[in-house]
Scaffold this motif. Structure first.
Motif, PDB file in Angstrom:
ATOM      1  N   SER A  48       0.858  -1.190   0.000  1.00 30.75           N
ATOM      2  CA  SER A  48       0.000   0.000   0.000  1.00 30.75           C
ATOM      3  C   SER A  48       0.898   1.245   0.000  1.00 30.75           C
ATOM      4  CB  SER A  48      -0.949   0.002   1.197  1.00 30.75           C
ATOM      5  OG  SER A  48      -0.230  -0.047   2.396  1.00 30.75           O
ATOM      6  N   PRO A  49       1.518   1.543  -1.132  1.00 27.20           N
ATOM      7  CA  PRO A  49       2.487   2.638  -1.187  1.00 27.20           C
ATOM      8  C   PRO A  49       1.823   4.011  -1.192  1.00 27.20           C
ATOM      9  CG  PRO A  49       2.201   1.729  -3.353  1.00 27.20           C
ATOM     10  CD  PRO A  49       1.380   0.881  -2.422  1.00 27.20           C
ATOM     11  N   TYR A  50       2.633   5.008  -0.912  1.00 27.48           N
ATOM     12  CA  TYR A  50       2.203   6.397  -0.950  1.00 27.48           C
ATOM     13  C   TYR A  50       2.676   6.977  -2.284  1.00 27.48           C
ATOM     14  CZ  TYR A  50       2.171  11.384   0.094  1.00 27.48           C
ATOM     15  OH  TYR A  50       1.956  12.728   0.054  1.00 27.48           O
ATOM     16  N   HIS A  51       1.757   7.577  -3.039  1.00 25.85           N
ATOM     17  CA  HIS A  51       2.095   8.089  -4.367  1.00 25.85           C
ATOM     18  C   HIS A  51       2.229   9.602  -4.404  1.00 25.85           C
ATOM     19  CE1 HIS A  51       1.658   4.157  -6.112  1.00 25.85           C
ATOM     20  NE2 HIS A  51       0.474   4.030  -5.561  1.00 25.85           N
ATOM     21  N   ARG A  59       8.942   9.446   4.246  1.00 27.36           N
ATOM     22  CA  ARG A  59       9.829   8.998   5.324  1.00 27.36           C
ATOM     23  C   ARG A  59       9.056   8.174   6.350  1.00 27.36           C
ATOM     24  NH1 ARG A  59      10.195  10.981  10.216  1.00 27.36           N
ATOM     25  NH2 ARG A  59       9.132  12.889   9.628  1.00 27.36           N
ATOM     26  N   LEU A  60       7.871   8.644   6.711  1.00 29.38           N
ATOM     27  CA  LEU A  60       7.052   7.911   7.666  1.00 29.38           C
ATOM     28  C   LEU A  60       6.616   6.552   7.111  1.00 29.38           C
ATOM     29  CD1 LEU A  60       4.947  10.877   9.026  1.00 29.38           C
ATOM     30  CD2 LEU A  60       6.511   9.455  10.362  1.00 29.38           C
ATOM     31  N   ARG A  62       8.368   4.712   5.012  1.00 27.03           N
ATOM     32  CA  ARG A  62       9.542   3.838   5.123  1.00 27.03           C
ATOM     33  C   ARG A  62       9.708   3.352   6.558  1.00 27.03           C
ATOM     34  NH1 ARG A  62      11.817   7.696   1.535  1.00 27.03           N
ATOM     35  NH2 ARG A  62      12.822   8.746   3.286  1.00 27.03           N
ATOM     36  N   GLN A  63       9.463   4.228   7.520  1.00 28.76           N
ATOM     37  CA  GLN A  63       9.533   3.826   8.913  1.00 28.76           C
ATOM     38  C   GLN A  63       8.462   2.785   9.240  1.00 28.76           C
ATOM     39  OE1 GLN A  63       9.234   7.394  11.240  1.00 28.76           O
ATOM     40  NE2 GLN A  63      11.330   8.033  10.794  1.00 28.76           N
ATOM     41  N   GLN A  64       7.293   2.957   8.664  1.00 28.67           N
ATOM     42  CA  GLN A  64       6.208   2.011   8.887  1.00 28.67           C
ATOM     43  C   GLN A  64       6.575   0.626   8.350  1.00 28.67           C
ATOM     44  OE1 GLN A  64       2.505   3.039   6.917  1.00 28.67           O
ATOM     45  NE2 GLN A  64       1.447   2.837   8.879  1.00 28.67           N
ATOM     46  N   ILE A  65       7.185   0.587   7.200  1.00 30.17           N
ATOM     47  CA  ILE A  65       7.625  -0.694   6.635  1.00 30.17           C
ATOM     48  C   ILE A  65       8.727  -1.302   7.497  1.00 30.17           C
ATOM     49  CG2 ILE A  65       8.787  -1.739   4.641  1.00 30.17           C
ATOM     50  CD1 ILE A  65       7.153   0.277   2.907  1.00 30.17           C
ATOM     51  N   LEU A  66       9.631  -0.480   8.012  1.00 26.73           N
ATOM     52  CA  LEU A  66      10.669  -0.967   8.912  1.00 26.73           C
ATOM     53  C   LEU A  66      10.045  -1.568  10.174  1.00 26.73           C
ATOM     54  CD1 LEU A  66      13.717  -1.159   9.611  1.00 26.73           C
ATOM     55  CD2 LEU A  66      13.454   1.058  10.726  1.00 26.73           C
ATOM     56  N   GLU A 108      -0.894  14.240   6.532  1.00 28.11           N
ATOM     57  CA  GLU A 108      -1.858  14.327   5.433  1.00 28.11           C
ATOM     58  C   GLU A 108      -2.808  15.511   5.617  1.00 28.11           C
ATOM     59  OE1 GLU A 108      -3.561  10.426   5.518  1.00 28.11           O
ATOM     60  OE2 GLU A 108      -2.074   9.625   4.094  1.00 28.11           O
ATOM     61  N   LYS A 109      -3.199  15.786   6.850  1.00 32.12           N
ATOM     62  CA  LYS A 109      -4.037  16.968   7.120  1.00 32.12           C
ATOM     63  C   LYS A 109      -3.266  18.248   6.806  1.00 32.12           C
ATOM     64  CE  LYS A 109      -7.139  15.391  10.724  1.00 32.12           C
ATOM     65  NZ  LYS A 109      -7.477  15.512  12.145  1.00 32.12           N
TER      66      LYS A 109
END
Length: 112
Positions: A48-51, A59-60, A62-66, A108-109
């Motif tokens: 579920s990538p960010y586009h 960056r967040l 990538r941290q979430q995937i880590l 996002e907000k």
């Protein structure tokens, strides 16, 4: 694919929680349940990538995937280490997941 990812999040999260909670009882299938659930959760997060173009959200993510990978490592430690080393990896992964779960919606907000 749009319906598979939320299902992986939900089922994987429930399986990981159940496996981690039951592991302390010594039930033999508990590490398998946790590891399969953590892998499902990690697969859902990776797919579920960010586009967008916001560098902070990238960056967040990538941290979430880590953090998801730390959860999978905790499952591997359940099999190969017979003490409570897996709890450290689980704690690190959970903290990263919790942090990003709050920070990504804030960013996002701010972006809108």
């Amino acid at each position: 694919m749009n319906k598979i990812i939320p299902a992986l999040y939900t089922v994987g999260g429930i399986m990981a929680l159940l496996g981690a909670a039951v592991f302390i009882t010594g039930w033999p299938p508990a590490p398998y349940i946790y590891t399969i659930g953590a892998c499902m959760f990690a697969i859902a997060q990776i797919n579920s990538p960010y586009h967008g173009t916001n560098k902070n959200i990238k960056r967040l993510r990538r941290q979430q995937i880590l953090g998801a990978l730390f959860l999978v490592v905790a499952g591997a430690l359940m099999f190969f280490m017979h003490n409570n080393e897996w709890v450290a990896a689980l704690s690190i992964g959970s903290f990263i997941q919790l942090y990003t779960a709050f920070r990504i919606p804030q960013e996002e907000k701010r972006e809108q």
